[in-house]
Design a protein around this motif. Structure first.
Motif, PDB file in Angstrom:
ATOM      1  N   GLU A  91       0.830  -1.202   0.000  1.00  0.00           N
ATOM      2  CA  GLU A  91       0.000   0.000   0.000  1.00  0.00           C
ATOM      3  C   GLU A  91       0.869   1.258   0.000  1.00  0.00           C
ATOM      4  N   ILE A  92       2.103   1.116   0.497  1.00  0.00           N
ATOM      5  CA  ILE A  92       3.047   2.236   0.481  1.00  0.00           C
ATOM      6  C   ILE A  92       3.798   2.258  -0.841  1.00  0.00           C
ATOM      7  N   GLY A  93       4.226   1.077  -1.286  1.00  0.00           N
ATOM      8  CA  GLY A  93       4.907   0.965  -2.571  1.00  0.00           C
ATOM      9  C   GLY A  93       6.361   1.399  -2.512  1.00  0.00           C
ATOM     10  N   PHE A  94       6.962   1.526  -3.698  1.00  0.00           N
ATOM     11  CA  PHE A  94       8.395   1.794  -3.813  1.00  0.00           C
ATOM     12  C   PHE A  94       8.691   3.018  -4.670  1.00  0.00           C
ATOM     13  N   GLY A  95       7.705   3.829  -4.948  1.00  0.00           N
ATOM     14  CA  GLY A  95       7.890   4.950  -5.852  1.00  0.00           C
ATOM     15  C   GLY A  95       7.449   4.583  -7.265  1.00  0.00           C
ATOM     16  N   ASP A  96       7.691   5.492  -8.209  1.00  0.00           N
ATOM     17  CA  ASP A  96       7.230   5.281  -9.585  1.00  0.00           C
ATOM     18  C   ASP A  96       8.383   5.119 -10.571  1.00  0.00           C
ATOM     19  N   GLY A  97       9.594   4.938 -10.074  1.00  0.00           N
ATOM     20  CA  GLY A  97      10.723   4.714 -10.965  1.00  0.00           C
ATOM     21  C   GLY A  97      11.268   5.955 -11.615  1.00  0.00           C
ATOM     22  N   THR A  98      10.768   7.135 -11.240  1.00  0.00           N
ATOM     23  CA  THR A  98      11.308   8.371 -11.799  1.00  0.00           C
ATOM     24  C   THR A  98      12.565   8.782 -11.032  1.00  0.00           C
ATOM     25  N   GLY A  99      13.282   9.735 -11.582  1.00  0.00           N
ATOM     26  CA  GLY A  99      14.522  10.172 -10.956  1.00  0.00           C
ATOM     27  C   GLY A  99      15.690   9.296 -11.380  1.00  0.00           C
ATOM     28  N   ARG A 100      16.877   9.618 -10.882  1.00  0.00           N
ATOM     29  CA  ARG A 100      18.084   8.898 -11.261  1.00  0.00           C
ATOM     30  C   ARG A 100      18.190   7.575 -10.509  1.00  0.00           C
ATOM     31  N   ALA A 101      18.396   6.498 -11.230  1.00  0.00           N
ATOM     32  CA  ALA A 101      18.554   5.186 -10.592  1.00  0.00           C
ATOM     33  C   ALA A 101      19.757   5.160  -9.654  1.00  0.00           C
ATOM     34  N   VAL A 102      20.790   5.942  -9.980  1.00  0.00           N
ATOM     35  CA  VAL A 102      21.999   5.953  -9.164  1.00  0.00           C
ATOM     36  C   VAL A 102      21.738   6.526  -7.776  1.00  0.00           C
ATOM     37  N   ASP A 103      20.631   7.236  -7.608  1.00  0.00           N
ATOM     38  CA  ASP A 103      20.304   7.827  -6.309  1.00  0.00           C
ATOM     39  C   ASP A 103      19.424   6.930  -5.449  1.00  0.00           C
ATOM     40  N   PHE A 104      19.026   5.781  -5.969  1.00  0.00           N
ATOM     41  CA  PHE A 104      18.099   4.908  -5.237  1.00  0.00           C
ATOM     42  C   PHE A 104      18.875   3.868  -4.430  1.00  0.00           C
ATOM     43  N   ARG A 105      18.443   3.635  -3.202  1.00  0.00           N
ATOM     44  CA  ARG A 105      18.993   2.574  -2.353  1.00  0.00           C
ATOM     45  C   ARG A 105      17.806   1.809  -1.757  1.00  0.00           C
ATOM     46  N   ASP A 106      17.687   0.523  -2.051  1.00  0.00           N
ATOM     47  CA  ASP A 106      16.528  -0.204  -1.540  1.00  0.00           C
ATOM     48  C   ASP A 106      16.628  -0.341  -0.024  1.00  0.00           C
ATOM     49  N   ILE A 107      15.511  -0.178   0.636  1.00  0.00           N
ATOM     50  CA  ILE A 107      15.513  -0.122   2.099  1.00  0.00           C
ATOM     51  C   ILE A 107      15.852  -1.478   2.714  1.00  0.00           C
ATOM     52  N   GLY A 108      15.483  -2.560   2.038  1.00  0.00           N
ATOM     53  CA  GLY A 108      15.859  -3.877   2.539  1.00  0.00           C
ATOM     54  C   GLY A 108      17.366  -4.070   2.518  1.00  0.00           C
ATOM     55  N   GLY A 109      18.006  -3.560   1.477  1.00  0.00           N
ATOM     56  CA  GLY A 109      19.452  -3.657   1.383  1.00  0.00           C
ATOM     57  C   GLY A 109      20.156  -2.906   2.485  1.00  0.00           C
TER      58      GLY A 109
END
Length: 312
Positions: A91-109
């Motif tokens: 229900e919260i999700g992970f975002g919509d994939g916009t923005g730079r991929a290099v700036d994303f860090r998965d929270i589980g990681g």
């Protein structure tokens, strides 16, 4: 996004910490200060402990603190209620994939890295079902205990997602590439006793109520009888050891030589000869070998952006 660096304050009592979606308890119960064994409980039972960014922040902070706290020797991770973790809260999700991929860090990681980098071993008590990040977050642990009839699985492909939480590193090393490929590709869910998990679970127990007590029994035994320094260095040798027998021999020899100069070695030998319980005191944060870590660490911090002024 990765959180900003924060200073870690070691509390007198972990039970006084106000963490979101996570509860920490001392073991045995009743202690007003930190105990050698602490219990970390995913605490959203009304949502089957579905994983949230706030839960990730709480877990990351907890493991960073345990790493620095010499009073803590073993961590037990479990869940409140009938499930261990229902995966990420969709229900919260992970975002919509916009923005730079290099700036994303998965929270589980972020959580698995904090657990992996923590010198204190983790015993996971999966008292109920777990899927998705509920499974991948447990992979850096030293021991996993589950319930025979609860359901477990890496369901990412069935949600249109790829694996995360460093699972591409940990899972094949734990159960072999063939089993890992099968579990990840199918995204299927199986009972804890399934052959598809191989040796992922150290113990599979017939009753859900047996899982946490058994995890605590193992954790207390390690806290009482195993050197935290020797345990931390031995696990690091297995996870990040060299790629050839000769290189392993050279590295192990250096670490072994370092250990013979530590008080835990003297205490381990004397306690054995004197037929008494050992009292290990060497803190791995203070007494690790000079060449630790012996591998090249990867910088996972966010790539800084240039300001408009700096381009002028």
């Amino acid at each position: 996004m990765a959180p900003a660096a924060v200073s870690v304050n070691i509390p007198n009592s972990y039970e006084e910490l106000n963490l979101t979606h996570v509860k920490i308890s001392h073991h045995p119960a009743g202690s007003s200060t930190a105990t050698p064994v602490v219990i970390v409980t995913l605490n959203r039972p009304e949502k089957n402990n579905a994983f949230t960014p706030q839960m990730a922040d709480s877990l990351e902070l907890a493991f960073r603190t345990f790493h620095l706290d010499s009073r803590v020797k073993v961590v037990v991770l479990t869940g409140a209620g009938r499930m261990f973790c229902a995966g990420s809260d969709l229900e919260i999700g992970f975002g919509d994939g916009t923005g730079r991929a290099v700036d994303f860090r998965d929270i589980g990681g972020r959580v698995t890295l904090a657990m992996h980098r923590c010198h204190k071993p983790t015993v996971v008590a999966l008292q109920g079902s777990a899927v998705g990040v509920g499974m991948t977050m447990t992979l850096p642990a030293a021991i996993r205990i589950c319930h025979e009839k609860s359901k477990y699985g890496f369901v990412f492909t069935r949600r249109g997602l790829t694996i995360e939480s460093c699972a591409s590193y940990f899972l094949p090393r734990l159960i072999g590439l063939s089993r890992a490929m099968s579990l990840i590709t199918t995204g299927s869910v199986f009972p804890g006793s399934s052959k598809y998990f191989g040796d992922l679970f150290t113990e599979v127990l017939p009753e859900a109520g047996q899982v946490l007590p058994r995890a605590l029994e193992l954790a207390q035994d390690m806290a009482d009888n195993a050197s935290t320094l020797a345990s931390a260095m031995s696990r690091a040798l297995m996870w990040e050891g060299p790629t050839s027998p000769e290189a392993a021999h050279l590295l192990e020899s250096r670490i072994f030589h370092h250990m013979t100069g530590q008080s835990d070695y003297k205490e381990g030998v004397n306690s054995f000869l004197e037929k008494r319980q050992a009292n290990f005191q060497s803190d791995p944060y203070e007494k690790s070998p000079q060449n630790y870590p012996w591998w090249s660490e990867v910088d996972i911090k966010l790539v800084p952006l240039a300001s408009k002024e700096s381009k002028l």
